[in-house]
Motif scaffolding. Sequence first.
Motif, PDB file in Angstrom:
ATOM      1  N   PHE A   1      -1.528   1.845  -4.966  1.00  0.00           N
ATOM      2  CA  PHE A   1      -1.314   2.183  -6.376  1.00  0.00           C
ATOM      3  C   PHE A   1      -0.449   3.412  -6.501  1.00  0.00           C
ATOM      4  O   PHE A   1       0.216   3.603  -7.504  1.00  0.00           O
ATOM      5  CB  PHE A   1      -2.656   2.387  -7.076  1.00  0.00           C
ATOM      6  N   GLN A   2      -0.522   4.282  -5.473  1.00  0.00           N
ATOM      7  CA  GLN A   2       0.338   5.471  -5.541  1.00  0.00           C
ATOM      8  C   GLN A   2       1.708   5.165  -4.946  1.00  0.00           C
ATOM      9  O   GLN A   2       2.608   4.718  -5.629  1.00  0.00           O
ATOM     10  CB  GLN A   2      -0.300   6.644  -4.787  1.00  0.00           C
ATOM     11  N   LYS A   3       1.798   5.332  -3.606  1.00  0.00           N
ATOM     12  CA  LYS A   3       3.119   5.140  -3.010  1.00  0.00           C
ATOM     13  C   LYS A   3       3.039   4.186  -1.831  1.00  0.00           C
ATOM     14  O   LYS A   3       2.311   4.431  -0.880  1.00  0.00           O
ATOM     15  CB  LYS A   3       3.671   6.499  -2.551  1.00  0.00           C
ATOM     16  N   GLU A   4       3.803   3.114  -1.921  1.00  0.00           N
ATOM     17  CA  GLU A   4       3.851   2.204  -0.784  1.00  0.00           C
ATOM     18  C   GLU A   4       4.712   2.807   0.315  1.00  0.00           C
ATOM     19  O   GLU A   4       5.602   3.607   0.036  1.00  0.00           O
ATOM     20  CB  GLU A   4       4.464   0.862  -1.218  1.00  0.00           C
TER      21      GLU A   4
END
Lengths: 261, 291
Positions: free
Chosen positions: B59-62
């Motif tokens: 949900f934050q950074k892939e």
Amino acid sequence: MVKMTTENNKAKTKISVTNLDFYYSAVQALFDISIDVPAKQVTALIGPSGCGKSTFLRTLNRMNDTIPGTKYDGKIRIDDKDIYAPSTDVVALRKKVGMVFQKSNPFPKSIFDNIAYGPRIHGTKKQSELSEIVEKSLDRSGLWNEVKDRLHKSALKLSGGQQQRLCIARALAVDPEILLMDEPASALDPQATVKIEELIEELRADYTIIIVTHNMQQAARVSGFTAFFYEGKLVEFGETEKLFTKPQKKHTEDYVTGRFG
Amino acid sequence: MKKIVTKEKSIKLIMLLAASTSIFIVLLIFLFLAKEAAPFIFKPGLSELFTARWVPVSFQKESFGILPLVTGSLLVTIIATLIAVPIGVCGAIYISEVATSGERRFLKPFIELLAGIPSVVIGFFGLTVLAPLVKSAFGLQTGLNALTGALLLALMAIPTIVSISEDAIRSVPKSYKEGSLALGASRLETIWKVTTPAALPGIIAASMLGMGRVVGETMAVMMVTGNAAQITASPLESVRTMTATIAAEMGEVPFGSVHYRALFCVGIVLLLLTFTINIIAQRALKKYRDI
């Protein structure tokens, strides 16, 4: 049974075989062989294919042990020691009784490593000693000048005749007393054959040599004594000249004069 | 006359086609992989691959760093090879040089049977038998780690290595062995110093094929390595291999997404790795044959 019939018993006996029978599983290959092979002489074994001469040769360094199901009966003494006695060290026996095969069989290694193989397994480790043995053995087999610049190249790149002399050098490197040669020149061209025969001539003074050959002229040229084998039996044994000119047995005469075989 | 020439030519052409099929297929696969992976170069860029985090869904950074996957594959492969090659080669030597014909008749079919067991079944065995063993042997919290995976892969590589090495050892000419024995070498010395070196090209090829199987194996490693994408040199840590990653994630990834592209990048790296192994093997063989 045929006993050796040398009139001049000057030659000392190196190998003494008495009543030897030999079997491959159920098939008997040698029948009641008795022969005294003289020391420092060339003895030729002749006879038609399948007559047992190679089998006999291979009993002398116990190479037949490697074939499962073989059996023997009788006695073989080398320097008065029974080589089939349970206490016999086969490694020591084969060091003393070198062998050269019909088809030259250098290992797929360098020329140097081929010659050094035997000394190494028998415990020589120092490079300087090994180099010395390699040079001496190659020199002895007349190969040194031909290969001294490429000792570390593959032995398989040598010609057929050179490979066979390499195998002789390899056998000499472990300092044997007896050399068994199983048709050493049968796969070679005439010139290479001449070289092998000259080499045998030279080695005669220092080694007891037994050579199996199909070639009657070769037997006549290189050997002092000849044994004629037929169907697993020793038909006649004696000085080569006598055996070829005045054979005692009709059978021998027929064979050496080319009437059969 | 002319008819025969045409016939010969067409036969030659057919054979050429047959022979080059595999080249075409390899090229096609490579092109296909490259095509699917290519957009990754522009977004997010190749440098993304060389990072240490593989977090494809977040949900934050892939993050699509494949280094943990590469090291995971390498770790498992190296350990498995170190286990499988000595066992496989010794087994092959035993079967071809030492075993009686009765033992040989018994051993060989069993080893070949092992090669035929589906990897999922071997995975079950790993999960239920091997993993608990490794866990208790080393006092770990979980037995699902690189070592378990490597043991399992070694098990799968051994039949290949044994079978091909044995053929190589057995085809060493008898005359070499006789030459050695006639010089007074013992059977063991002969095996060690003449027969095995003479069979070395075949043994190397066998090991490489075994290694190829290890690198490419997917199912069993996925089941037992724990699948934690982390960079580690410890065999007792969980790792995740490239193959397991592709197999586990390919089914759920949105077509054409960055994650999708990244998986194709992993595929290319895997392909390059197997090429490298092959090239090294070829070099080793050539060097050996020059002596």
